[in-house]
Enzyme design. Sequence first.
Site, PDB file in Angstrom:
ATOM      1  N   ASN A  13      38.850  46.212  33.371  1.00 27.34           N
ATOM      2  CA  ASN A  13      39.975  46.224  32.535  1.00 27.34           C
ATOM      3  C   ASN A  13      39.892  45.059  31.396  1.00 27.34           C
ATOM      4  O   ASN A  13      40.425  45.202  30.255  1.00 27.34           O
ATOM      5  CB  ASN A  13      41.226  45.982  32.986  1.00 27.34           C
ATOM      6  CG  ASN A  13      41.524  44.874  34.071  1.00 27.34           C
ATOM      7  OD1 ASN A  13      40.468  44.740  34.875  1.00 27.34           O
ATOM      8  ND2 ASN A  13      42.330  44.111  33.906  1.00 27.34           N
ATOM      9  N   ARG A  14      39.058  44.229  31.507  1.00 26.42           N
ATOM     10  CA  ARG A  14      39.060  42.908  30.578  1.00 26.42           C
ATOM     11  C   ARG A  14      37.565  42.319  30.804  1.00 26.42           C
ATOM     12  O   ARG A  14      36.969  42.452  31.521  1.00 26.42           O
ATOM     13  CB  ARG A  14      40.033  42.045  30.776  1.00 26.42           C
ATOM     14  CG  ARG A  14      40.310  41.467  31.985  1.00 26.42           C
ATOM     15  CD  ARG A  14      41.589  40.472  32.032  1.00 26.42           C
ATOM     16  NE  ARG A  14      41.586  39.996  33.514  1.00 26.42           N
ATOM     17  CZ  ARG A  14      41.268  38.749  33.787  1.00 26.42           C
ATOM     18  NH1 ARG A  14      40.996  38.055  32.715  1.00 26.42           N
ATOM     19  NH2 ARG A  14      41.618  38.518  34.958  1.00 26.42           N
ATOM     20  N   GLY A  15      37.339  41.576  29.585  1.00 22.92           N
ATOM     21  CA  GLY A  15      36.444  40.708  29.608  1.00 22.92           C
ATOM     22  C   GLY A  15      34.919  41.239  30.237  1.00 22.92           C
ATOM     23  O   GLY A  15      34.711  42.203  29.498  1.00 22.92           O
ATOM     24  N   ARG A  36      43.329  46.139  39.087  1.00 29.43           N
ATOM     25  CA  ARG A  36      44.730  45.930  39.327  1.00 29.43           C
ATOM     26  C   ARG A  36      45.710  46.286  38.377  1.00 29.43           C
ATOM     27  O   ARG A  36      46.676  47.177  38.808  1.00 29.43           O
ATOM     28  CB  ARG A  36      45.266  44.577  39.756  1.00 29.43           C
ATOM     29  CG  ARG A  36      44.517  44.093  41.095  1.00 29.43           C
ATOM     30  CD  ARG A  36      45.066  42.763  41.458  1.00 29.43           C
ATOM     31  NE  ARG A  36      46.509  42.325  41.685  1.00 29.43           N
ATOM     32  CZ  ARG A  36      46.937  41.256  41.820  1.00 29.43           C
ATOM     33  NH1 ARG A  36      46.408  40.250  41.957  1.00 29.43           N
ATOM     34  NH2 ARG A  36      48.293  41.261  42.224  1.00 29.43           N
ATOM     35  N   TYR A 142      36.620  28.055  43.485  1.00 29.05           N
ATOM     36  CA  TYR A 142      36.174  28.914  42.760  1.00 29.05           C
ATOM     37  C   TYR A 142      34.544  28.827  42.958  1.00 29.05           C
ATOM     38  O   TYR A 142      33.921  29.653  43.020  1.00 29.05           O
ATOM     39  CB  TYR A 142      36.597  28.791  41.197  1.00 29.05           C
ATOM     40  CG  TYR A 142      35.842  29.821  40.140  1.00 29.05           C
ATOM     41  CD1 TYR A 142      36.579  31.071  39.997  1.00 29.05           C
ATOM     42  CD2 TYR A 142      34.876  29.373  39.545  1.00 29.05           C
ATOM     43  CE1 TYR A 142      35.992  31.951  39.128  1.00 29.05           C
ATOM     44  CE2 TYR A 142      34.216  30.442  38.493  1.00 29.05           C
ATOM     45  CZ  TYR A 142      34.600  31.605  38.642  1.00 29.05           C
ATOM     46  OH  TYR A 142      34.144  32.223  37.758  1.00 29.05           O
ATOM     47  N   LYS A 146      31.835  31.357  44.501  1.00 28.63           N
ATOM     48  CA  LYS A 146      30.686  31.825  43.684  1.00 28.63           C
ATOM     49  C   LYS A 146      29.376  31.631  44.162  1.00 28.63           C
ATOM     50  O   LYS A 146      28.297  32.223  43.886  1.00 28.63           O
ATOM     51  CB  LYS A 146      30.913  31.439  42.162  1.00 28.63           C
ATOM     52  CG  LYS A 146      32.320  31.801  41.407  1.00 28.63           C
ATOM     53  CD  LYS A 146      31.863  33.579  41.424  1.00 28.63           C
ATOM     54  CE  LYS A 146      33.109  34.211  40.486  1.00 28.63           C
ATOM     55  NZ  LYS A 146      33.020  35.762  40.512  1.00 28.63           N
TER      56      LYS A 146
END
Length: 236
Positions: A13-15, A36, A142, A146
């Site tokens: 949905n983004r980025g 989401r 984070y 990753k």
Amino acid sequence: MTAPRSVVITGANRGIGRAIAERFVAAGDSVATIYRSGDLPDGVFGAVADMRDTAAIDAAFTAIEEHQGAPTVLVANAGMNRDTLLMRMSDEDFTDVLDVNLTGTFRCVRRASKGMIRARAGRIVLISSVVGLYGSPGQVNYAASKAALVGMARSITRELGGRGITANVVAPGFIETAMTGELPEATQKTYLAAIPAGRFAQPTEVAAAVEFLASPEAGYISGAVIPVDGGLGMGH
């Protein structure tokens, strides 16, 4: 003309996820996302689920399979961050980020691999970050999530490599998005000074690396970490 593949990208949905989805749609593939909320690019089928909910993810994959067949390409892109310094980081700050970024990815890979094993073909691309191997203050949670994707991809490669399935990691650096655009100018200059390329990446440059790893030409590349960071990580 090859038949369109069934491609699933989480968080389209983004980025970066949106740019990846747009690239696969342009290539003529059948593209779906598990997300989401928010609007989706044209031509992308959406199934709503939380990365922390195994049953919801299973249901989302079932809906996608009914719509376009079992996925032969999975791009695990969905993620979150909750940045704060180590001494201020709560257990929940740590475990929530790992549950979405790491365990959520595991849930999607486990579910998608069923069809890939039957088909004896598949491409799994995990979206990590330069931070995963380079480190970053205030991002212990984070960065840990990753970095762990590298071990996941390499274990999948050893487990499923003989079935025509590859698993690779793309590690983007700083990407030009609305979020980086809102950083103070002095902060942006500090980041840019550390990047040999002297600029932030475009989301489309990450999407190009993903598209290649998902292609037939990349069938002998597996367990690799492909940086798209302008030289920032430099082999980390």
